[in-house]
Enzyme design. Structure first.
Site, PDB file in Angstrom:
ATOM      1  N   ALA A  60      33.904  31.203  48.548  1.00 53.99           N
ATOM      2  CA  ALA A  60      32.952  30.242  48.520  1.00 53.99           C
ATOM      3  C   ALA A  60      32.343  29.405  47.246  1.00 53.99           C
ATOM      4  CB  ALA A  60      31.774  30.837  49.328  1.00 53.99           C
ATOM      5  N   ALA A  78      42.829  32.926  44.760  1.00 55.43           N
ATOM      6  CA  ALA A  78      41.899  33.153  45.734  1.00 55.43           C
ATOM      7  C   ALA A  78      41.070  32.100  45.597  1.00 55.43           C
ATOM      8  CB  ALA A  78      40.981  34.649  45.788  1.00 55.43           C
ATOM      9  N   ASP A  96      26.341  41.613  45.485  1.00 55.45           N
ATOM     10  CA  ASP A  96      27.243  41.118  46.568  1.00 55.45           C
ATOM     11  C   ASP A  96      28.200  42.340  46.866  1.00 55.45           C
ATOM     12  OD1 ASP A  96      28.508  39.394  48.273  1.00 55.45           O
ATOM     13  OD2 ASP A  96      29.277  38.266  46.820  1.00 55.45           O
TER      14      ASP A  96
HETATM   15  N1  LIG Z   1      39.843  40.307  37.169  1.00 56.02           N
HETATM   16  C1  LIG Z   1      40.493  40.257  38.257  1.00 56.02           C
HETATM   17  N2  LIG Z   1      41.511  40.899  38.507  1.00 56.02           N
HETATM   18  C2  LIG Z   1      42.169  40.850  39.532  1.00 56.02           C
HETATM   19  N3  LIG Z   1      41.677  40.481  40.494  1.00 56.02           N
HETATM   20  C3  LIG Z   1      40.726  39.604  40.657  1.00 56.02           C
HETATM   21  C4  LIG Z   1      39.896  39.253  39.422  1.00 56.02           C
HETATM   22  N4  LIG Z   1      38.652  38.577  39.713  1.00 56.02           N
HETATM   23  C5  LIG Z   1      38.971  38.317  40.756  1.00 56.02           C
HETATM   24  N5  LIG Z   1      40.066  38.872  41.500  1.00 56.02           N
HETATM   25  C6  LIG Z   1      40.369  38.463  42.870  1.00 56.02           C
HETATM   26  O1  LIG Z   1      39.818  37.372  43.288  1.00 56.02           O
HETATM   27  C7  LIG Z   1      38.958  37.538  44.399  1.00 56.02           C
HETATM   28  C8  LIG Z   1      37.875  36.500  44.111  1.00 56.02           C
HETATM   29  O2  LIG Z   1      37.208  36.806  43.033  1.00 56.02           O
HETATM   30  P1  LIG Z   1      35.807  37.051  42.939  1.00 56.02           P
HETATM   31  O3  LIG Z   1      35.242  37.210  41.362  1.00 56.02           O
HETATM   32  O4  LIG Z   1      35.215  38.002  43.860  1.00 56.02           O
HETATM   33  O5  LIG Z   1      35.065  35.417  43.199  1.00 56.02           O
HETATM   34  P2  LIG Z   1      34.182  34.765  44.376  1.00 56.02           P
HETATM   35  O6  LIG Z   1      32.819  34.624  43.728  1.00 56.02           O
HETATM   36  O7  LIG Z   1      35.000  33.591  45.060  1.00 56.02           O
HETATM   37  O8  LIG Z   1      34.112  35.599  45.675  1.00 56.02           O
HETATM   38  C9  LIG Z   1      38.736  38.950  44.360  1.00 56.02           C
HETATM   39  O9  LIG Z   1      38.312  39.444  45.617  1.00 56.02           O
HETATM   40  C10 LIG Z   1      39.799  39.676  43.689  1.00 56.02           C
HETATM   41  O10 LIG Z   1      40.628  39.886  44.857  1.00 56.02           O
HETATM   42 MG   LIG Z   2      33.783  37.806  45.640  1.00 55.09          MG
END
Ligand SMILES: Nc1ncnc2c1ncn2[C@@H]1O[C@H](COP(=O)(O)OP(=O)(O)O)[C@@H](O)[C@H]1O
Ligand SMILES: [Mg+2]
Length: 211
Positions: free
Chosen positions: A12, A9, A127
């Site tokens: 932002a 993923a 968030d």
């Molecule tokens: N530990 C994890 N295990 C599985 N999927 C994850 C994990 N961390 C993040 N993701 C996936 O990646 C996406 C973005 O991660 P996130 O920590 O929310 O980053 P951002 O700050 O860019 O939003 C999440 O919405 C999820 O789908």
């Molecule tokens: Mg996120």
């Protein structure tokens, strides 16, 4: 020791890569540089957020909430390596038109209970949208705590509830009933402060609406 595969993923603020860590399924979250921010300010924000995220993930876990285990924190490369959780983002479950109302109710009940426990442990999420919460089949897991606080006041707590209501309204036709279920579970898990926090969430909603 650590190998990188595909990108999962790109949000932002960060890019998420699938990885392994000592053979375990992991994700690597790399904070992105923001060209529009002054370099020194940007570096400070990146460093603060990655440290806040690591600290709050650990402290939420210690309070009994489900969060990914931190495998590594590399401040020089602004990279957090986390346990990879096999869950479904709440967004997907809530907006699935073929999903049953009972399933949505079960999921928001667990979300309410988990958020109540998080708040009772004096941690705000910061968030709380459906893409930052995973449904693990029997419970929810919190992700992305970099905007959370360890010294939250009514406003921070109220914002968490408000974001849940907004998300439900965007994603589900039965938002109102679901938010009631969410609030009941929340109040049960955070009985001392729930009334004041729910009231603040309503106030925030009014402010946003008429701003
Ligand atoms: N530990 C994890 N295990 C599985 N999927 C994850 C994990 N961390 C993040 N993701 C996936 O990646 C996406 C973005 O991660 P996130 O920590 O929310 O980053 P951002 O700050 O860019 O939003 C999440 O919405 C999820 O789908
Ligand atoms: Mg996120």
């Amino acid at each position: 020791m650590e190998s990188e595969t595909e990108s999962l993923a790109e949000g932002a603020e960060a890019k998420i890569h699938l990885a392994t860590f000592l053979g375990l399924p992991a994700v690597r979250k790399v904070r992105l540089r923001k060209a529009y921010r002054h370099e020194a300010l940007d570096a400070r924000l990146r460093s603060e957020r990655i440290r806040t995220e690591a600290r709050l993930l650990r402290e939420a876990r210690r309070a009994g909430l489900r969060t990914p285990v931190i495998y590594d924190l590399d401040l020089s490369r602004e990279t957090l390596t986390l346990e990879r959780l096999e869950g479904t983002p709440l967004t997907e479950i809530l907006r699935d038109p073929s999903g049953s109302p009972e399933r949505r109710q079960e999921v928001v009940r667990h979300l309410g209970r988990a958020l109540g426990r998080l708040h009772a442990a004096s941690i705000s999420h910061g968030d709380l949208t459906g893409s930052n919460v995973l449904w693990m089949g029997t419970d929810v897991a919190f992700l992305d705590l970099s905007l959370g606080s360890r010294t939250p006041g009514l406003e921070e707590f109220g914002i968490d509830l408000h974001l849940v209501e907004e998300d439900l309204r965007t994603l589900c036709a039965d938002a109102e009933a679901l938010y009631e279920i969410f609030q009941a579970a929340y109040s049960e898990a955070n009985p001392r402060d729930a009334a004041a926090i729910r009231e603040r969430a309503q106030e925030i909603k009014g402010r946003v609406r008429y701003a």
